[in-house]
Each structure stands twice: as structure tokens, then as C-alpha cells.
Motif scaffolding. Structure first.
Motif, PDB file in Angstrom:
ATOM      1  N   GLY A  88      27.274  29.792   3.515  1.00 27.76           N
ATOM      2  CA  GLY A  88      27.643  28.399   3.926  1.00 27.76           C
ATOM      3  C   GLY A  88      28.967  28.226   4.686  1.00 27.76           C
ATOM      4  N   ALA A  89      29.812  29.021   4.367  1.00 30.04           N
ATOM      5  CA  ALA A  89      31.275  28.877   5.357  1.00 30.04           C
ATOM      6  C   ALA A  89      31.212  28.785   6.715  1.00 30.04           C
ATOM      7  CB  ALA A  89      32.083  30.094   4.899  1.00 30.04           C
ATOM      8  N   ASP A  90      30.220  29.509   7.425  1.00 31.22           N
ATOM      9  CA  ASP A  90      29.908  29.533   8.741  1.00 31.22           C
ATOM     10  C   ASP A  90      29.817  28.043   9.100  1.00 31.22           C
ATOM     11  OD1 ASP A  90      29.652  31.332  11.206  1.00 31.22           O
ATOM     12  OD2 ASP A  90      28.054  29.699  11.299  1.00 31.22           O
ATOM     13  N   ALA A  91      28.689  27.325   8.189  1.00 32.41           N
ATOM     14  CA  ALA A  91      28.063  26.064   8.772  1.00 32.41           C
ATOM     15  C   ALA A  91      29.123  25.082   8.455  1.00 32.41           C
ATOM     16  CB  ALA A  91      26.768  25.829   8.194  1.00 32.41           C
ATOM     17  N   VAL A  92      30.024  25.194   7.261  1.00 29.35           N
ATOM     18  CA  VAL A  92      31.053  24.228   7.174  1.00 29.35           C
ATOM     19  C   VAL A  92      31.907  24.188   8.209  1.00 29.35           C
ATOM     20  CG1 VAL A  92      32.571  23.371   5.490  1.00 29.35           C
ATOM     21  CG2 VAL A  92      30.414  24.243   4.707  1.00 29.35           C
ATOM     22  N   ILE A  93      32.449  25.504   8.590  1.00 25.83           N
ATOM     23  CA  ILE A  93      33.628  25.490   9.448  1.00 25.83           C
ATOM     24  C   ILE A  93      33.154  24.694  10.879  1.00 25.83           C
ATOM     25  CG2 ILE A  93      35.001  26.931  11.012  1.00 25.83           C
ATOM     26  CD1 ILE A  93      34.907  29.039   8.528  1.00 25.83           C
ATOM     27  N   ARG A  94      31.926  25.248  11.248  1.00 28.08           N
ATOM     28  CA  ARG A  94      31.108  24.585  12.777  1.00 28.08           C
ATOM     29  C   ARG A  94      31.031  23.156  12.335  1.00 28.08           C
ATOM     30  NH1 ARG A  94      29.571  28.672  16.086  1.00 28.08           N
ATOM     31  NH2 ARG A  94      29.524  30.692  15.167  1.00 28.08           N
ATOM     32  N   ALA A  95      30.753  22.658  11.416  1.00 29.52           N
ATOM     33  CA  ALA A  95      30.598  21.173  11.390  1.00 29.52           C
ATOM     34  C   ALA A  95      31.911  20.484  11.770  1.00 29.52           C
ATOM     35  CB  ALA A  95      30.208  20.889   9.782  1.00 29.52           C
ATOM     36  N   HIS A  96      32.999  21.060  11.539  1.00 30.91           N
ATOM     37  CA  HIS A  96      34.423  20.337  12.048  1.00 30.91           C
ATOM     38  C   HIS A  96      34.522  20.950  13.412  1.00 30.91           C
ATOM     39  CE1 HIS A  96      34.792  20.139   7.690  1.00 30.91           C
ATOM     40  NE2 HIS A  96      35.545  19.134   7.653  1.00 30.91           N
ATOM     41  N   GLY A  97      34.009  21.302  14.075  1.00 27.76           N
ATOM     42  CA  GLY A  97      34.076  21.762  15.428  1.00 27.76           C
ATOM     43  C   GLY A  97      34.938  23.123  15.588  1.00 27.76           C
ATOM     44  N   VAL A  98      34.847  23.965  14.804  1.00 31.12           N
ATOM     45  CA  VAL A  98      35.830  25.088  14.742  1.00 31.12           C
ATOM     46  C   VAL A  98      34.993  26.121  14.691  1.00 31.12           C
ATOM     47  CG1 VAL A  98      37.638  26.321  13.589  1.00 31.12           C
ATOM     48  CG2 VAL A  98      37.720  23.911  13.324  1.00 31.12           C
ATOM     49  N   ASN A  99      35.453  27.230  15.490  1.00 35.54           N
ATOM     50  CA  ASN A  99      34.745  28.641  15.479  1.00 35.54           C
ATOM     51  C   ASN A  99      34.946  29.615  14.770  1.00 35.54           C
ATOM     52  OD1 ASN A  99      33.286  30.700  16.319  1.00 35.54           O
ATOM     53  ND2 ASN A  99      34.379  30.836  18.588  1.00 35.54           N
ATOM     54  N   PRO A 100      34.108  29.819  13.669  1.00 32.34           N
ATOM     55  CA  PRO A 100      34.569  30.688  12.633  1.00 32.34           C
ATOM     56  C   PRO A 100      34.828  32.179  13.080  1.00 32.34           C
ATOM     57  CG  PRO A 100      32.303  29.626  12.231  1.00 32.34           C
ATOM     58  CD  PRO A 100      32.686  29.159  13.520  1.00 32.34           C
ATOM     59  N   ALA A 101      34.085  32.678  14.096  1.00 31.33           N
ATOM     60  CA  ALA A 101      34.415  33.782  14.555  1.00 31.33           C
ATOM     61  C   ALA A 101      36.051  33.917  15.126  1.00 31.33           C
ATOM     62  CB  ALA A 101      33.447  34.076  15.856  1.00 31.33           C
ATOM     63  N   GLU A 102      36.730  32.891  15.326  1.00 34.75           N
ATOM     64  CA  GLU A 102      38.157  33.094  15.605  1.00 34.75           C
ATOM     65  C   GLU A 102      38.822  33.210  14.345  1.00 34.75           C
ATOM     66  OE1 GLU A 102      39.020  29.847  18.222  1.00 34.75           O
ATOM     67  OE2 GLU A 102      37.865  30.666  19.847  1.00 34.75           O
ATOM     68  N   LEU A 103      38.535  32.385  13.413  1.00 38.05           N
ATOM     69  CA  LEU A 103      39.316  32.577  12.003  1.00 38.05           C
ATOM     70  C   LEU A 103      39.058  33.633  11.123  1.00 38.05           C
ATOM     71  CD1 LEU A 103      38.664  28.722  10.243  1.00 38.05           C
ATOM     72  CD2 LEU A 103      40.771  29.739  11.697  1.00 38.05           C
ATOM     73  N   ALA A 104      38.025  34.123  11.147  1.00 40.62           N
ATOM     74  CA  ALA A 104      37.552  35.233  10.501  1.00 40.62           C
ATOM     75  C   ALA A 104      38.522  36.560  10.402  1.00 40.62           C
ATOM     76  CB  ALA A 104      36.162  35.533  10.435  1.00 40.62           C
ATOM     77  N   PRO A 105      38.581  37.028  11.840  1.00 41.03           N
ATOM     78  CA  PRO A 105      39.676  38.366  12.144  1.00 41.03           C
ATOM     79  C   PRO A 105      41.115  37.699  11.653  1.00 41.03           C
ATOM     80  CG  PRO A 105      38.269  37.707  13.912  1.00 41.03           C
ATOM     81  CD  PRO A 105      37.940  36.411  13.107  1.00 41.03           C
ATOM     82  N   ARG A 106      41.606  36.372  11.814  1.00 43.15           N
ATOM     83  CA  ARG A 106      42.863  36.281  11.420  1.00 43.15           C
ATOM     84  C   ARG A 106      42.920  36.455   9.951  1.00 43.15           C
ATOM     85  NH1 ARG A 106      43.778  30.334  13.483  1.00 43.15           N
ATOM     86  NH2 ARG A 106      45.937  30.841  12.031  1.00 43.15           N
ATOM     87  N   ALA A 107      42.036  35.956   9.280  1.00 43.97           N
ATOM     88  CA  ALA A 107      42.312  36.231   7.728  1.00 43.97           C
ATOM     89  C   ALA A 107      42.011  37.688   7.376  1.00 43.97           C
ATOM     90  CB  ALA A 107      41.274  35.312   7.194  1.00 43.97           C
ATOM     91  N   GLY A 108      41.507  38.708   8.196  1.00 46.92           N
ATOM     92  CA  GLY A 108      40.827  40.124   7.898  1.00 46.92           C
ATOM     93  C   GLY A 108      39.702  40.157   7.340  1.00 46.92           C
TER      94      GLY A 108
END
Length: 345
Positions: free
Chosen positions: A13-33
Motif C-alpha cells: 500500500g505504500a506505493d499507492a499512498v505515496i503516489r496519491a500525494h503526487g510523489v514518485n515512490p521509485a525516487e524515494l525508495a533508493p534514498r532509503a535503501g
């Protein structure tokens, strides 16, 4: 498998929640490891510290101080802890469930700790991260409290709320979502993260008969009701995938999840030209390769995750499956591919 890794099912569900805010999850995930693939693949094992970091990065990027609570709306505790539910199946009351949960949480991970302690008029279900104080745990703490609260709510009368909820961190400016989930007794800047449950709640029986519990376990192992499709061997394969990282993956545990005797299950598999051993071996072979090439787990940790007693036995199996040693294959993969950063930028 426990330790400092957790199942990527926690990210459902994290992917959908992030996208709902107009943010790209694929950019956040690598930053977090966190491998991007883990956002949509519940079979991965990811570093718990990276998940903690992703929750905080997502809250900041989405400009949503209640991001962890919002994610909790889309998951159940059973999704997060997976087959740990097998160990809780005999609980008769909410109090016993909380006690069993606390005593066995280390089977899920050692990156956090859950305790349950009696207090006058009730009990406290406590959650704390054990990764040190260098990382913020606000989002994960609120997510953990919400998923636990939602699970207890399923066994209580309509409209139930905990007596109080305690948080270590300061109160956010907007408490509307907190009040919808927890009620109005919200206590911030406390010495713990905890649900305060009264005696009336603790004596609530867990709903359902033994048949219901078997159904629940099956739903948990099937990733919250995901359609299995296919024949019996395909169903067994799905259950083995869910069970392997958490508990001994025996035919006894799998047959329990499917609501049949081990001999009956084995007989049905034989009718399909299959055996439990062969299906488990094939799942191990696939997951071993996935973990080796797409996770930061050591070879020893992968062996543990796949229910091997020692690394030597795992190494023999890996060479049989893939024609070369796990160490050589990882080295060749690393040499040919640019490995994503596993630290926050």
C-alpha cells in the motif's frame, strides 16, 4: 527469519499512498535503501532501518505528518507479521493474544520490541524500535500503534476505542486522523509508545471458532486474500512463500494453514505428480536467487531465511540449483550491474 530485516509485506500500500500525494515512490525508495521492487513484491526481505527511513522520507516528501497513520488504513496487522499468526491461533482472549504477540515478536524481527504489561484496570501494549536513536521513529511508531489498534478492534464491539494511546513524540498540529483511529485520549511526549487497554477489552474473546482461525491463517498466508488460482500445488507454493522467512516451513505447518491433515495433503500432491519436498525446493531456489541478487542480506542470512540449519547445506543446494556458488554468482552480478546505494542521501 528475524534479525534486522523485515518482510517487504510491511510496504503493501505504500506505493499507492505515496503516489496519491503526487510523489514518485521509485525516487524515494533508493534514498532509503529500499529496492524499488520491494514496494510491490511481498516476498522480499529488506533492512528494517531502511523501512524506518522510507517512512520518514515519505512523510516529508508528501508533506504529511500523519503518513504512517494513513498507510495503516490500507493494511492489517496480519499482513505485516504474516505467519506469526500461526503462533497466535490458540489465543482465547485479547489479553492472551497481546501476551503471545509480545513473547513471540522476535520471530518477526529484532529491529523492534513489543511488550505487554499489566497495569491497574488494564494493560499496556508497548512498541519501541531497537535501532538506536539516530533515526526518527515517529511514522513507524504511529503505524505500529494503528495496526495493533485496528486488529484489537476486530474483536471488540462496534465503535470500540482504546482507553488511551501514548506516544514518545510531540503532537502534530492536526489530530483529526489520530482521533478517528484512537479516540480522544491522546497523550504525547510520553516515555513510551503504547496502547492502554482496559480490563473489559482484555477479557474480550477472540472472535471465531477453530474453523475461523484456520480460515484466517489461510488468508494471512495468501497475502490477505490474494487470489491463489490454479491447483493444489500452486496453493502450497504460495503458502510456502509466506511461511519460509518466519517459521519452520514443515508440511505440518502448511497443512494446518490449508485445513487438512499432512497425509491428506501429501496424497493430494501425489495425485498431481508433485511432492511437498519438491515444491519447497523450487521455491527456495527462486527466492535464493532473488535475495542474492536483489537484497543486501549476507549469504548466511539468506540461508537462515530459507530455513537452512547451516550455510554449508544452503551452499550445496545453491550450487545444485544454479550451477555455481552463491558467492561467485553475487560477485559476477555486482561486477556487471551498478548496485543502488543502500544509504540515505
Amino acid at each position: 527469519m528475524s534479525g534486522s530485516f523485515v518482510s517487504s509485506a510491511i510496504l503493501v500500500g505504500a506505493d499507492a499512498v505515496i503516489r496519491a500525494h503526487g510523489v514518485n515512490p521509485a525516487e524515494l525508495a533508493p534514498r532509503a535503501g529500499v529496492p524499488v521492487s520491494a514496494l510491490n513484491d511481498p516476498d522480499m526481505m529488506v533492512p528494517a532501518r531502511s523501512v524506518l527511513r522510507l517512512f520518514e522520507l515519505a512523510a516529508a516528501a508528501c508533506d504529511d505528518p500523519s503518513w504512517g497513520l494513513r498507510l495503516a488504513y490500507s493494511v492489517r496487522l496480519a499482513t505485516v507479521i504474516g505467519p506469526l499468526w500461526i503462533l497466535l491461533r490458540n489465543a482465547r482472549t485479547v489479553a492472551q493474544m497481546c501476551t503471545d504477540f509480545a513473547h513471540n515478536f522476535d520471530l518477526y524481527t529484532s529491529a523492534a520490541r513489543i511488550t505487554f504489561e499489566p497495569v491497574p484496570g488494564g494493560g499496556l501494549l508497548n512498541w519501541t524500535a531497537t535501532l538506536g536513536q539516530t533515526e526518527s521513529e515517529v511514522q513507524m511508531a504511529e503505524f505500529a500503534m494503528a495496526t495493533c489498534c485496528n486488529e484489537i478492534r476486530t474483536h471488540c464491539p462496534p465503535g470500540w476505542m482504546p482507553r488511551a494511546v501514548l506516544f514518545r513524540h510531540a503532537a502534530p498540529a492536526d489530530l483529526n486522523l489520530h482521533r478517528r483511529l484512537f479516540g480522544h485520549d491522546l497523550r504525547f511526549d510520553q516515555d513510551r509508545n503504547a496502547l492502554l487497554l482496559d480490563d473489559t477489552t482484555l477479557v474480550q474473546p477472540l472472535r471465531g471458532s477453530a474453523t475461523h482461525v484456520r480460515t484466517l491463517v489461510r488468508a494471512v498466508l495468501r497475502h490477505e486474500g490474494a487470489t491463489l488460482g490454479g491447483d493444489l500445488p500452486a496453493q502450497v507454493e504460495v503458502i510456502i512463500r509466506r511461511l519460509l522467512p518466519f517459521a519452520p516451513c514443515t508440511i505440518g505447518n502448511v497443512s494446518l494453514a490449508m485445513g487438512m491433515a499432512p497425509r491428506t495433503l501429501q496424497a493430494h500432491l501425489q495425485q498431481h505428480g508433485q511432492s511437498f519436498k519438491n515444491i519447497k525446493d523450487a521455491v527456495r531456489a527462486e527466492l535464493a536467487l532473488k535475495y542474492l541478487l536483489h537484497s543486501s542480506m549476507s549469504i548466511g542470512q539468506i540461508a537462515d531465511c530459507l530455513d537452512y540449519g547451516d550455510i554449508t547445506a544452503f551452499s550445496r543446494s545453491f550450487r545444485r540449483w544454479h550451477g555455481r556458488s552463491a558467492r561467485d554468482m553475487r560477485a559476477q552480478w555486482d561486477a556487471r550491474h551498478e548496485t543502488p546505494s543502500l544509504t540515505a542521501r
